[in-house]
Design a protein around this motif. Structure first.
Motif, short mmCIF file in Angstrom:
data_model
loop_
_atom_site.label_atom_id
_atom_site.label_comp_id
_atom_site.label_asym_id
_atom_site.label_seq_id
_atom_site.Cartn_x
_atom_site.Cartn_y
_atom_site.Cartn_z
N ASP A 128 10.81 12.16 5.95
CA ASP A 128 11.24 11.74 4.43
C ASP A 128 12.23 10.76 4.50
N MET A 129 11.52 9.35 4.78
CA MET A 129 12.40 8.86 4.37
C MET A 129 10.53 7.77 4.37
N VAL A 130 11.67 6.55 3.61
CA VAL A 130 10.60 6.07 2.69
C VAL A 130 11.04 4.04 3.09
N VAL A 131 9.45 3.76 4.27
CA VAL A 131 9.64 2.81 5.19
C VAL A 131 9.32 1.80 4.20
N VAL A 132 9.89 0.50 4.05
CA VAL A 132 9.41 -0.54 2.94
C VAL A 132 8.73 -2.02 4.02
N ASP A 133 7.50 -1.80 3.59
CA ASP A 133 7.39 -3.38 4.39
C ASP A 133 8.08 -4.38 4.21
N PRO A 134 8.56 -4.78 5.07
CA PRO A 134 9.59 -6.07 4.33
C PRO A 134 8.97 -7.80 4.86
N ALA B 80 10.20 17.45 -4.38
CA ALA B 80 8.89 17.17 -4.06
C ALA B 80 7.89 16.18 -5.02
N GLN B 81 8.61 16.08 -6.22
CA GLN B 81 8.02 15.67 -7.69
C GLN B 81 8.61 13.76 -6.64
N ILE B 82 9.17 13.36 -6.30
CA ILE B 82 9.31 12.44 -5.82
C ILE B 82 8.44 11.67 -4.71
N GLU B 83 8.49 12.58 -3.88
CA GLU B 83 7.54 12.58 -2.37
C GLU B 83 5.80 11.89 -3.13
N ALA B 84 5.81 12.70 -4.06
CA ALA B 84 4.54 13.37 -4.46
C ALA B 84 3.92 12.30 -5.22
N LYS B 85 5.36 10.89 -5.77
CA LYS B 85 5.03 9.59 -6.50
C LYS B 85 5.35 8.28 -6.24
N VAL B 86 5.89 8.59 -5.21
CA VAL B 86 6.01 7.69 -4.22
C VAL B 86 4.44 7.49 -3.06
N CYS B 87 4.10 8.59 -3.07
CA CYS B 87 2.60 9.10 -2.27
C CYS B 87 1.97 8.19 -3.15
N GLN B 88 2.26 8.45 -4.64
CA GLN B 88 1.02 7.57 -5.57
C GLN B 88 1.04 6.53 -5.45
N MET B 89 2.22 5.76 -5.79
CA MET B 89 2.37 4.99 -5.34
C MET B 89 1.76 3.68 -4.86
N ILE B 90 1.79 3.73 -3.56
CA ILE B 90 1.34 3.99 -1.95
C ILE B 90 0.52 3.68 -2.15
N LEU B 91 -0.34 4.63 -2.32
CA LEU B 91 -1.81 4.46 -2.58
C LEU B 91 -2.60 3.67 -3.90
N ASP B 92 -1.52 3.11 -4.70
CA ASP B 92 -2.28 3.03 -5.92
C ASP B 92 -1.92 1.06 -5.91
N GLY B 93 -0.84 1.26 -4.72
CA GLY B 93 -0.27 -0.53 -4.12
C GLY B 93 0.52 -0.67 -4.93
N LYS B 94 0.94 0.52 -5.75
CA LYS B 94 2.36 -0.16 -6.73
C LYS B 94 3.95 -0.36 -5.52
N LEU B 95 3.75 -0.17 -4.12
CA LEU B 95 4.70 0.19 -3.44
C LEU B 95 3.64 0.01 -1.55
N ALA B 96 4.75 -1.18 -1.20
CA ALA B 96 4.37 -1.27 0.04
C ALA B 96 4.94 -1.10 1.01
N GLY B 97 4.83 0.60 1.91
CA GLY B 97 5.56 1.01 2.85
C GLY B 97 5.12 2.31 2.88
N VAL B 98 5.36 2.99 3.86
CA VAL B 98 4.30 4.93 4.48
C VAL B 98 6.57 5.35 4.07
N ILE B 99 5.92 6.58 4.04
CA ILE B 99 6.75 7.44 4.24
C ILE B 99 7.21 8.44 5.57
#
Length: 455
Positions: free
Chosen positions: A410-416, A388-407
């Motif tokens: 239960d899988m983090v799909v990164v924009d290549p 749960a902690q990891i999912e919340a942090k990945v969502c925040q990173m995606i929204l902040d533009g630190k990670l390009a991708g989607v969830i």
């Protein structure tokens, strides 16, 4: 005579029947009887005699001041307000400067969070206005603003401080302005109005440079300056201010301000060095009893305050080891085990939360970088945190533009095609500009509303 006064001593609950003795030399006899009761351990009787002695028209004023302080310390906090109200006729016997000093000492006995303090200060302020005690009135208003801020009534506190500053400017009272602007800066920092807090802090320092100020006041200015720079992430500059503050408080370690401020300066100095993540910010030998920042603790200025901060520094030492090793599990364990200690200081908790957040973001970026699809469970296992902690942090990173991708499932799909969001995108830039413009408008409206007294 005053049109309105605080409760008269004639109806004081502290005047016992034993204290109403009819003697030839009433004042001296009352003091002697009070002293005898004090030595015998009969505290309540001593309080009664001493209170009657204070209200008598005769007697040495220096002795009365000492007795008033003794009674103030002897009575329960719930009775202290009643005792101060009882003293009102006795205060008229003292010169105005001594009255201000005596009241300050008695009011210092109250804990800031006391619910009776705001009411009592209101009564004392009204008394000062009627008796035209200008200096004491200003000191009581400053204390009232401090208490209001501590109780969360920041708008009332800032309004009162603004009025005070205007009055002090008229008479060019720079010493008073230092105290008012410093308290204003602390109150604004408390509500995270950083731009205004910096302006108030600059005004306080400007006035302090023009007149002589007590050493502990300058140290308090340096402490707040370090906190402000730390809030902006400029920890190197913050460290220098915290060291200056610590050395200033060490010059007057017994003062009421230094008793609290010296420990904070030492604590925040340790925190700032951990936040910088420098090698020297951690002990040389790793052990459960390792002393954090040994070179800093051995500073002459730190010695008066270190014995009061062992729990904080022990926790920060463990945090330092976790930062050095990059272990999120160790960091999380320290935060959990030392929560009861660290939670006492909001500033420390806030910055350690940022540190943990930054460490987690960096670890996730390193783990995700080699893959196009990464299960959340894998990330949780590697970081040794729950999913749960990891999912919340990945969502925040995606929204902040630190990670390009989607969830997805239960899988983090990164924009290549992108390592991160392009912050130079015109839509992103326009959105940020619009938000900043709105913030300036809201701040302007808030300032105008406060000036008109409708906010």
């Amino acid at each position: 005579t005053h049109s309105t006064r605080m409760s008269s001593g004639a109806h004081s609950p502290f005047i016992t029947k034993a204290a109403e003795a009819n003697t030839a030399n009433a004042s001296e006899d009352l003091f002697k009887r009070g002293k005898e009761c004090e030595l015998k351990g009969s505290k309540q009787e001593a309080i009664g005699y001493y209170t009657q002695f204070l209200l008598s028209p005769e007697g040495d004023l220096g002795l009365k001041e000492q007795v008033a302080i003794w009674v103030g310390k002897a009575v329960d906090i719930t009775q202290l307000a009643a005792f101060i109200r009882t003293l009102e006729p006795a205060l008229l016997q003292f010169p105005r400067a001594k009255t201000a000093r005596l009241l300050k000492q008695l009011l210092d006995l109250f804990p800031v969070e006391s619910p009776d303090l705001i009411t009592l200060l209101g009564e004392l302020i009204k008394w000062c206005q009627e008796d035209r005690r200008v200096y004491l009135l200003q000191q009581l208003q400053i204390r009232l603003a401090q208490v209001q801020a501590a109780h969360g009534h920041t708008t009332l506190a800032l309004q009162l401080l603004s009025d005070l500053a205007r009055q002090l400017r008229k008479v060019d009272d720079k010493v008073g302005l230092v105290e008012v602007h410093l308290l204003e800066a602390k109150t604004l920092f408390q509500v995270r109005a950083m731009a205004k807090a910096k302006a108030a802090l600059t005004a306080a320092r400007t006035c302090a440079n023009a007149v002589y100020c007590p050493t502990e006041w300058v140290a308090d200015l340096d402490l707040l300056a370090g906190m402000v720079y730390g809030e902006d992430g400029e920890y190197r500059t913050a460290v220098s201010y915290f060291i200056e503050s610590l050395e200033g408080f060490a010059l007057a370690p017994e003062s009421a301000l230094a008793t609290n401020g010296g420990g904070k300066a030492l604590r925040y100095l340790a925190l700032a060095k951990v936040m910088m993540a420098e090698k020297e910010a951690v002990s040389e030998q790793k052990s459960p009893d390792a002393v954090f920042l040994k070179s800093t603790i051995e500073m002459k200025a730190a010695k008066p305050f270190y014995p009061k901060e062992p729990d904080y520094l022990a926790a920060l030492d463990r945090v330092g080891w976790a930062v050095k090793s990059g272990s999120l599990q160790a960091f999380d364990a320290v935060m959990t085990e030392s929560r009861s200690v660290l939670a006492l200081d909001e500033y420390v908790c806030d910055h350690l939360g940022r540190l943990l957040d930054g460490m987690l973001a960096r670890n996730l970026q390193l783990l995700i970088r080699p893959f196009s699809h990464v299960p959340l469970g894998y990330l949780a296992e590697k970081c040794q945190l729950n999913a749960a902690q990891i999912e919340a942090k990945v969502c925040q990173m995606i929204l902040d533009g630190k990670l390009a991708g989607v969830i997805d499932q239960d899988m983090v799909v990164v924009d290549p095609d992108a390592a991160s969001l392009n912050v130079d995108d015109p839509v992103y830039t326009a959105a940020i500009t619009a938000v900043r413009s709105l913030k300036r408008v809201v701040d302007g409206l808030e300032e105008k509303a406060m000036k008109r007294g409708i906010y």
